[in-house]
Design a protein around this motif. Structure first.
Motif, PDB file in Angstrom:
ATOM      1  N   LYS A 273     -11.227  -5.441  -8.802  1.00 23.82           N
ATOM      2  CA  LYS A 273      -9.915  -5.753  -8.234  1.00 23.82           C
ATOM      3  C   LYS A 273      -9.690  -7.262  -8.248  1.00 23.82           C
ATOM      4  CE  LYS A 273     -10.223  -1.868  -5.072  1.00 23.82           C
ATOM      5  NZ  LYS A 273     -11.568  -1.389  -4.997  1.00 23.82           N
ATOM      6  N   LEU A 274      -8.440  -7.626  -8.429  1.00 20.40           N
ATOM      7  CA  LEU A 274      -8.053  -9.024  -8.286  1.00 20.40           C
ATOM      8  C   LEU A 274      -8.167  -9.405  -6.818  1.00 20.40           C
ATOM      9  CD1 LEU A 274      -4.774  -8.929 -10.405  1.00 20.40           C
ATOM     10  CD2 LEU A 274      -6.989  -9.873 -11.121  1.00 20.40           C
ATOM     11  N   LYS A 275      -8.425 -10.679  -6.551  1.00 18.99           N
ATOM     12  CA  LYS A 275      -8.511 -11.142  -5.160  1.00 18.99           C
ATOM     13  C   LYS A 275      -7.137 -11.154  -4.488  1.00 18.99           C
ATOM     14  CE  LYS A 275     -12.589 -13.943  -5.815  1.00 18.99           C
ATOM     15  NZ  LYS A 275     -13.179 -15.274  -5.765  1.00 18.99           N
ATOM     16  N   THR A 276      -6.113 -11.405  -5.279  1.00 14.87           N
ATOM     17  CA  THR A 276      -4.756 -11.489  -4.739  1.00 14.87           C
ATOM     18  C   THR A 276      -3.807 -10.693  -5.626  1.00 14.87           C
ATOM     19  OG1 THR A 276      -4.254 -13.483  -5.998  1.00 14.87           O
ATOM     20  CG2 THR A 276      -5.172 -13.791  -3.783  1.00 14.87           C
ATOM     21  N   CYS A 277      -2.585 -10.679  -5.239  1.00 19.50           N
ATOM     22  CA  CYS A 277      -1.535 -10.016  -6.004  1.00 19.50           C
ATOM     23  C   CYS A 277      -1.369 -10.712  -7.356  1.00 19.50           C
ATOM     24  CB  CYS A 277      -0.235 -10.087  -5.210  1.00 19.50           C
ATOM     25  SG  CYS A 277       1.160  -9.295  -6.005  1.00 19.50           S
ATOM     26  N   PRO A 278      -1.165  -9.959  -8.443  1.00 20.80           N
ATOM     27  CA  PRO A 278      -0.928 -10.606  -9.735  1.00 20.80           C
ATOM     28  C   PRO A 278       0.348 -11.450  -9.706  1.00 20.80           C
ATOM     29  CG  PRO A 278      -0.922  -8.199  -9.960  1.00 20.80           C
ATOM     30  CD  PRO A 278      -1.119  -8.515  -8.527  1.00 20.80           C
TER      31      PRO A 278
ATOM     32  N   TYR B  51      -2.629  -1.270  -5.534  1.00 23.98           N
ATOM     33  CA  TYR B  51      -2.677  -0.683  -6.871  1.00 23.98           C
ATOM     34  C   TYR B  51      -2.447  -1.735  -7.957  1.00 23.98           C
ATOM     35  CZ  TYR B  51      -2.502   3.699  -4.336  1.00 23.98           C
ATOM     36  OH  TYR B  51      -2.775   4.739  -3.487  1.00 23.98           O
ATOM     37  N   LEU B  52      -1.652  -2.749  -7.657  1.00 18.71           N
ATOM     38  CA  LEU B  52      -1.418  -3.819  -8.619  1.00 18.71           C
ATOM     39  C   LEU B  52      -2.654  -4.696  -8.787  1.00 18.71           C
ATOM     40  CD1 LEU B  52       2.175  -4.951  -7.574  1.00 18.71           C
ATOM     41  CD2 LEU B  52       1.521  -3.424  -9.448  1.00 18.71           C
ATOM     42  N   ARG B  53      -3.481  -4.757  -7.762  1.00 19.99           N
ATOM     43  CA  ARG B  53      -4.691  -5.583  -7.803  1.00 19.99           C
ATOM     44  C   ARG B  53      -5.804  -4.958  -8.655  1.00 19.99           C
ATOM     45  NH1 ARG B  53      -7.073  -5.952  -2.648  1.00 19.99           N
ATOM     46  NH2 ARG B  53      -8.517  -7.366  -3.668  1.00 19.99           N
ATOM     47  N   LEU B  54      -5.690  -3.679  -8.976  1.00 18.48           N
ATOM     48  CA  LEU B  54      -6.733  -3.020  -9.764  1.00 18.48           C
ATOM     49  C   LEU B  54      -6.786  -3.583 -11.184  1.00 18.48           C
ATOM     50  CD1 LEU B  54      -6.208   0.714  -8.730  1.00 18.48           C
ATOM     51  CD2 LEU B  54      -7.996  -0.840  -7.961  1.00 18.48           C
ATOM     52  N   LYS B  55      -7.980  -3.893 -11.638  1.00 21.08           N
ATOM     53  CA  LYS B  55      -8.166  -4.346 -13.020  1.00 21.08           C
ATOM     54  C   LYS B  55      -8.371  -3.161 -13.957  1.00 21.08           C
ATOM     55  CE  LYS B  55     -10.238  -8.868 -12.141  1.00 21.08           C
ATOM     56  NZ  LYS B  55     -11.421  -9.700 -12.403  1.00 21.08           N
ATOM     57  N   ASN B  56      -8.749  -2.019 -13.396  1.00 21.49           N
ATOM     58  CA  ASN B  56      -8.907  -0.800 -14.175  1.00 21.49           C
ATOM     59  C   ASN B  56      -8.538   0.382 -13.280  1.00 21.49           C
ATOM     60  OD1 ASN B  56     -11.294  -0.170 -12.596  1.00 21.49           O
ATOM     61  ND2 ASN B  56     -12.336  -1.694 -13.847  1.00 21.49           N
ATOM     62  N   TYR B  57      -8.288   1.494 -13.901  1.00 20.76           N
ATOM     63  CA  TYR B  57      -7.826   2.663 -13.163  1.00 20.76           C
ATOM     64  C   TYR B  57      -8.761   3.854 -13.386  1.00 20.76           C
ATOM     65  CZ  TYR B  57      -3.685  -0.032 -12.264  1.00 20.76           C
ATOM     66  OH  TYR B  57      -2.831  -1.011 -11.828  1.00 20.76           O
ATOM     67  N   CYS B  58     -10.042   3.619 -13.199  1.00 16.67           N
ATOM     68  CA  CYS B  58     -11.009   4.702 -13.326  1.00 16.67           C
ATOM     69  C   CYS B  58     -11.273   5.294 -11.949  1.00 16.67           C
ATOM     70  CB  CYS B  58     -12.301   4.201 -13.955  1.00 16.67           C
ATOM     71  SG  CYS B  58     -13.136   2.939 -12.994  1.00 16.67           S
ATOM     72  N   CYS B  59     -11.561   6.562 -11.934  1.00 18.75           N
ATOM     73  CA  CYS B  59     -11.919   7.206 -10.675  1.00 18.75           C
ATOM     74  C   CYS B  59     -13.223   7.966 -10.891  1.00 18.75           C
ATOM     75  CB  CYS B  59     -10.804   8.128 -10.196  1.00 18.75           C
ATOM     76  SG  CYS B  59     -10.340   9.429 -11.325  1.00 18.75           S
ATOM     77  N   TRP B  60     -14.011   8.076  -9.821  1.00 22.47           N
ATOM     78  CA  TRP B  60     -15.287   8.778  -9.945  1.00 22.47           C
ATOM     79  C   TRP B  60     -15.660   9.463  -8.643  1.00 22.47           C
ATOM     80  CZ3 TRP B  60     -14.853   3.655  -9.026  1.00 22.47           C
ATOM     81  CH2 TRP B  60     -15.587   3.121  -7.978  1.00 22.47           C
TER      82      TRP B  60
END
Length: 108
Positions: free
Chosen positions: A43-48, A60-69
């Motif tokens: 995750k990004l530290k702050t909002c993009p 959700y905008l802070r996520l660098k990837n959208y994988c789930c496990w």
């Protein structure tokens, strides 16, 4: 942000949260495969930049990837019932994956 309602239906429904809920703790920049379950490894530290910092769903905008496990023990695969047990996990993740794929397809 343009498809917010559809996205939220994918990732904030009870089935998705049961298997892939993430704490989204502000101090946690990285999730780990070692965790029982999660959504987004980095995750990004702050909002993009370019997005409002006070956006309600900035997590959700802070996520660098959208994988789930969802981790399962090795014993999960013993016997012949594991396919039936894993099916609801896949069904819970599929709407999110379909959403991501539709967004990617729009830019190809």
């Amino acid at each position: 942000m343009a498809n917010e309602e559809e996205w939220l239906r994918c990732v904030e429904n009870k089935d998705f949260l049961k298997y892939y809920a993430d704490t989204f703790e502000p101090c946690s920049e990285h999730e780990s495969w070692e965790m029982k379950q999660g959504f987004g490894l980095e995750k990004l530290k702050t909002c993009p930049s370019g997005f409002p910092r006070d956006y309600q769903y900035v997590k959700y905008l802070r996520l660098k990837n959208y994988c789930c496990w969802h981790r399962v023990p090795d014993s999960f695969f013993e016997g012949d019932q594991w396919l039936k047990k894993i099916e609801p996990m896949f069904k819970a993740a599929k709407p999110m994956q379909d959403f991501i794929n539709s967004v990617v397809d729009d830019y190809e």
